[in-house]
Motif scaffolding. Structure first.
Motif, PDB file in Angstrom:
ATOM      1  N   ARG A   1       0.946  -1.351  -0.066  1.00  0.00           N
ATOM      2  CA  ARG A   1      -0.060   0.038   0.150  1.00  0.00           C
ATOM      3  C   ARG A   1       0.758   1.135  -0.050  1.00  0.00           C
ATOM      4  NH1 ARG A   1      -5.025  -1.728  -1.594  1.00  0.00           N
ATOM      5  NH2 ARG A   1      -5.310  -3.699  -0.169  1.00  0.00           N
ATOM      6  N   PRO A   2       1.793   1.551   1.004  1.00  0.00           N
ATOM      7  CA  PRO A   2       2.489   2.786   0.906  1.00  0.00           C
ATOM      8  C   PRO A   2       3.643   2.718  -0.530  1.00  0.00           C
ATOM      9  CG  PRO A   2       2.951   1.530   2.926  1.00  0.00           C
ATOM     10  CD  PRO A   2       2.166   0.582   2.097  1.00  0.00           C
ATOM     11  N   CYS A   3       3.834   1.680  -0.985  1.00  0.00           N
ATOM     12  CA  CYS A   3       4.627   1.692  -2.147  1.00  0.00           C
ATOM     13  C   CYS A   3       3.782   2.022  -3.464  1.00  0.00           C
ATOM     14  CB  CYS A   3       5.155   0.340  -2.755  1.00  0.00           C
ATOM     15  SG  CYS A   3       6.286  -0.138  -1.444  1.00  0.00           S
TER      16      CYS A   3
ATOM     17  N   VAL B   1       1.244   9.170  -6.117  1.00  0.00           N
ATOM     18  CA  VAL B   1       1.655  10.596  -5.754  1.00  0.00           C
ATOM     19  C   VAL B   1       2.759  11.209  -6.611  1.00  0.00           C
ATOM     20  CG1 VAL B   1       2.491  12.308  -3.922  1.00  0.00           C
ATOM     21  CG2 VAL B   1       0.851  10.627  -3.336  1.00  0.00           C
ATOM     22  N   GLU B   2       3.867  10.482  -6.838  1.00  0.00           N
ATOM     23  CA  GLU B   2       4.745  10.751  -7.908  1.00  0.00           C
ATOM     24  C   GLU B   2       4.407  11.053  -9.149  1.00  0.00           C
ATOM     25  OE1 GLU B   2       8.044   8.231  -7.230  1.00  0.00           O
ATOM     26  OE2 GLU B   2       8.637   8.936  -5.405  1.00  0.00           O
ATOM     27  N   TRP B   3       3.413   9.999  -9.519  1.00  0.00           N
ATOM     28  CA  TRP B   3       2.931  10.214 -10.987  1.00  0.00           C
ATOM     29  C   TRP B   3       2.243  11.263 -11.029  1.00  0.00           C
ATOM     30  CZ3 TRP B   3      -1.669  10.168 -13.389  1.00  0.00           C
ATOM     31  CH2 TRP B   3      -1.906  10.123 -14.651  1.00  0.00           C
ATOM     32  N   GLY B   4       1.261  11.776  -9.958  1.00  0.00           N
ATOM     33  CA  GLY B   4       0.512  12.763 -10.115  1.00  0.00           C
ATOM     34  C   GLY B   4       1.347  14.100 -10.263  1.00  0.00           C
ATOM     35  N   VAL B   5       2.310  14.247  -9.431  1.00  0.00           N
ATOM     36  CA  VAL B   5       3.013  15.392  -9.394  1.00  0.00           C
ATOM     37  C   VAL B   5       3.733  15.615 -10.748  1.00  0.00           C
ATOM     38  CG1 VAL B   5       5.198  16.209  -8.383  1.00  0.00           C
ATOM     39  CG2 VAL B   5       3.724  15.518  -6.892  1.00  0.00           C
TER      40      VAL B   5
END
Length: 82
Positions: free
Chosen positions: A37-39, A45-49
């Motif tokens: 889950r955290p991965c 989040v990184e993809w969204g940024v």
């Protein structure tokens, strides 16, 4: 905006259901699912940024006008290319 929140909630419920099903079926240990889950969240989040940064840059380069990429995304949201 409200529909977007509904989509996020549906996706979250689906993700939890898949995780539980994998544990119940004996395919993964609970620790594997919980550790994933955290991965996955970090990746999202990184993809969204990155995606948001690319979109902002393309708007800056086009002087605020809608580029072909934005028109394509708009057509996809409306249900088809015309």
């Amino acid at each position: 905006m409200r529909r977007q929140g509904l989509g996020v909630r549906r996706f979250a419920c689906w993700a939890v259901a898949v995780g539980l099903a994998r544990v119940c079926l004996g395919v993964h240990w609970a620790a594997d699912v919980l550790g994933g889950r955290p991965c996955a969240l970090t990746w999202l989040v990184e993809w969204g940024v990155v995606h948001g940064d690319v979109e902002r840059r393309s708007r800056r380069r086009s002087g605020g006008r809608r580029t072909a990429w934005h028109r394509l995304q708009c057509c996809r949201r409306k249900g088809g290319l015309a």
